[in-house]
Write a protein that holds these residues in place. Structure first.
Motif, PDB file in Angstrom:
ATOM      1  N   LYS A 103      38.222  37.880  47.697  1.00  0.00           N
ATOM      2  CA  LYS A 103      38.154  37.953  45.961  1.00  0.00           C
ATOM      3  C   LYS A 103      36.659  38.080  45.554  1.00  0.00           C
ATOM      4  O   LYS A 103      35.601  39.047  44.622  1.00  0.00           O
ATOM      5  N   THR A 157      38.446  39.798  33.207  1.00  0.00           N
ATOM      6  CA  THR A 157      39.728  38.064  33.369  1.00  0.00           C
ATOM      7  C   THR A 157      40.456  38.233  34.613  1.00  0.00           C
ATOM      8  O   THR A 157      40.411  39.326  35.387  1.00  0.00           O
ATOM      9  N   THR A 199      39.744  36.851  40.475  1.00  0.00           N
ATOM     10  CA  THR A 199      38.533  37.421  41.031  1.00  0.00           C
ATOM     11  C   THR A 199      37.257  37.716  39.817  1.00  0.00           C
ATOM     12  O   THR A 199      36.086  37.688  40.723  1.00  0.00           O
ATOM     13  N   ASP A 242      35.451  43.792  36.364  1.00  0.00           N
ATOM     14  CA  ASP A 242      36.934  42.915  36.464  1.00  0.00           C
ATOM     15  C   ASP A 242      38.065  43.277  37.721  1.00  0.00           C
ATOM     16  O   ASP A 242      37.032  43.872  38.792  1.00  0.00           O
ATOM     17  N   ALA A 272      42.000  43.519  39.270  1.00  0.00           N
ATOM     18  CA  ALA A 272      42.805  44.572  39.021  1.00  0.00           C
ATOM     19  C   ALA A 272      44.114  44.472  39.625  1.00  0.00           C
ATOM     20  O   ALA A 272      44.164  43.670  40.742  1.00  0.00           O
ATOM     21  N   ASP A 273      44.958  44.846  39.143  1.00  0.00           N
ATOM     22  CA  ASP A 273      46.534  44.057  39.645  1.00  0.00           C
ATOM     23  C   ASP A 273      46.868  45.673  40.845  1.00  0.00           C
ATOM     24  O   ASP A 273      47.438  44.927  42.237  1.00  0.00           O
ATOM     25  N   LYS A 307      46.771  46.840  35.329  1.00  0.00           N
ATOM     26  CA  LYS A 307      46.297  45.558  35.316  1.00  0.00           C
ATOM     27  C   LYS A 307      46.845  44.778  34.340  1.00  0.00           C
ATOM     28  O   LYS A 307      47.442  45.196  33.459  1.00  0.00           O
ATOM     29  N   GLY A 308      46.597  43.724  33.816  1.00  0.00           N
ATOM     30  CA  GLY A 308      46.441  42.881  32.547  1.00  0.00           C
ATOM     31  C   GLY A 308      47.785  41.762  33.701  1.00  0.00           C
ATOM     32  O   GLY A 308      48.700  41.279  32.380  1.00  0.00           O
ATOM     33  N   ARG A 309      48.350  41.314  34.603  1.00  0.00           N
ATOM     34  CA  ARG A 309      49.422  40.672  35.212  1.00  0.00           C
ATOM     35  C   ARG A 309      48.720  38.722  34.472  1.00  0.00           C
ATOM     36  O   ARG A 309      49.499  38.369  34.636  1.00  0.00           O
ATOM     37  N   GLY A 326      47.397  39.105  31.485  1.00  0.00           N
ATOM     38  CA  GLY A 326      47.246  38.683  30.243  1.00  0.00           C
ATOM     39  C   GLY A 326      46.661  39.120  29.230  1.00  0.00           C
ATOM     40  O   GLY A 326      46.764  39.121  28.107  1.00  0.00           O
ATOM     41  N   SER A 327      45.724  39.747  29.584  1.00  0.00           N
ATOM     42  CA  SER A 327      44.405  40.121  29.088  1.00  0.00           C
ATOM     43  C   SER A 327      44.125  41.439  28.846  1.00  0.00           C
ATOM     44  O   SER A 327      43.339  41.890  28.909  1.00  0.00           O
ATOM     45  N   LEU A 328      44.819  42.467  29.078  1.00  0.00           N
ATOM     46  CA  LEU A 328      44.585  43.774  28.845  1.00  0.00           C
ATOM     47  C   LEU A 328      45.015  44.578  28.200  1.00  0.00           C
ATOM     48  O   LEU A 328      43.508  45.280  27.988  1.00  0.00           O
ATOM     49  N   GLU A 382      40.804  43.526  27.664  1.00  0.00           N
ATOM     50  CA  GLU A 382      39.761  43.684  28.646  1.00  0.00           C
ATOM     51  C   GLU A 382      39.777  45.901  28.128  1.00  0.00           C
ATOM     52  O   GLU A 382      38.227  46.227  28.602  1.00  0.00           O
ATOM     53  N   LYS A 411      45.421  45.120  46.914  1.00  0.00           N
ATOM     54  CA  LYS A 411      46.030  45.526  45.583  1.00  0.00           C
ATOM     55  C   LYS A 411      46.028  47.160  45.775  1.00  0.00           C
ATOM     56  O   LYS A 411      46.271  47.594  44.233  1.00  0.00           O
TER      57      LYS A 411
END
Ligand SMILES: O=C(CO)[C@H](O)[C@H](O)COP(=O)(O)O
Length: 272
Positions: free
Chosen positions: A43, A64, A67, A121, A123-124, A134-136, A138-140, A143, A161
């Motif tokens: 990362k 966020t 990474t 940023d 990504a998941d 994205k957003g695992r 919590g900031s989707l 972002e 990923k």
């Protein structure tokens, strides 16, 4: 998790550039041992590579997650060393705001800087067309607002990923919803993707029964799919049409560059 890194030349080059490894002595004649890098080190390699795109005077979207944290650290370091100047950062979460402020990165927001030059940023999930989940973390929502306002969006991931299709990791696709009657919204989301074997689960704080609350005081429902959800734009529109939904974690056609650190070294993919 330690990832074996047998392709020594690419691995060594990336690791030396990132400062994870000292350059080997030119006189050493033995073939070098395989480099073992952890997932976090991969990362970091991707993050440092992305920061090479940053130029003095830029307005930067600061991502966020674990990474993106490396990228923010690196930007702070280059500012401190005087190698970057006049940067303005737009954080995508309260956590990143705190980190960037502690590093002395000047900060602003989209109200004052509605055009962002470059966002970096994590990504998941990344699919072959560079669509993302994205957003695992919590900031989707923030972002998506910041990264939707940027001219260039550089995504940084380790190779774990990469997926064949969005939802293909079997892990969560997050949807931010308002807390009011969250079960009702979660049920509607699950029904929307019945054919894909969707299960919708309210996200809770680890080890607790309490709902996870986003920076915007909303809840997150994580969608788990057994099969592909088909056309992503159709799926996106259907989710956004539900009244209790604020935003979802599919970032379609937004990434301009994806930097992947993996077993073969660093791969950079650009949007076609
Ligand atoms: O979208 C995010 C946070 O909301 C993160 O970018 C995503 O979850 C990747 O996180 P990490 O870099 O820790 O693997």
């Amino acid at each position: 998790m330690a990832i074996p890194y047998p392709h020594f030349i690419a691995a060594e080059k990336a690791a030396i550039e990132t400062g994870l490894l000292a350059p080997s002595s030119p006189s050493s004649s033995l073939s070098p041992p395989p480099v073992i890098l952890t997932q976090d080190e991969l990362k970091k390699i991707a993050a440092y590579k992305a920061v090479e795109y940053v130029e003095s005077g830029m307005v930067l979207g600061l991502g966020t997650g674990s990474t993106a944290k490396h990228a923010v650290d690196r930007i702070g370091e280059l500012l401190r060393q005087g190698k970057l100047r006049d940067i303005v950062g737009i954080p995508t979460s309260k956590m990143t705001h705190e980190q960037a402020a502690s590093l002395g990165i000047p900060l602003s927001d989209l109200d004052s800087h509605p055009v962002v030059d470059l966002a970096i940023d994590g990504a998941d999930e990344v699919d072959p067309e560079l669509n993302l989940v994205k957003g695992r973390g919590g900031s989707l929502l923030r972002e998506k607002m910041v990264e939707g306002a940027c001219k260039k969006f550089v995504v940084i991931v380790d190779e774990s990923k990469l997926v064949k299709y969005i939802g293909g990791s079997g892990l969560a696709m997050p949807v931010e919803i308002i807390p009011f009657c969250w079960k009702f919204t979660a049920d509607r989301l699950q029904k929307l993707f019945e054919e894909a074997g969707c299960v919708a689960k309210l996200r809770t704080f680890p080890g607790k029964d309490e709902p996870f609350v986003t920076d915007n005081r909303n809840y997150i429902v994580d969608l788990y799919f057994k099969k592909s959800i088909g056309d992503l734009k159709v799926a996106s529109d259907a989710i956004l049409q539900l009244a209790g939904v604020v935003e979802h974690g599919m970032f379609l056609d937004m990434a301009t560059t994806v930097i992947i650190a993996g077993e073969l070294g660093v791969t950079v993919k650009h949007k076609r």
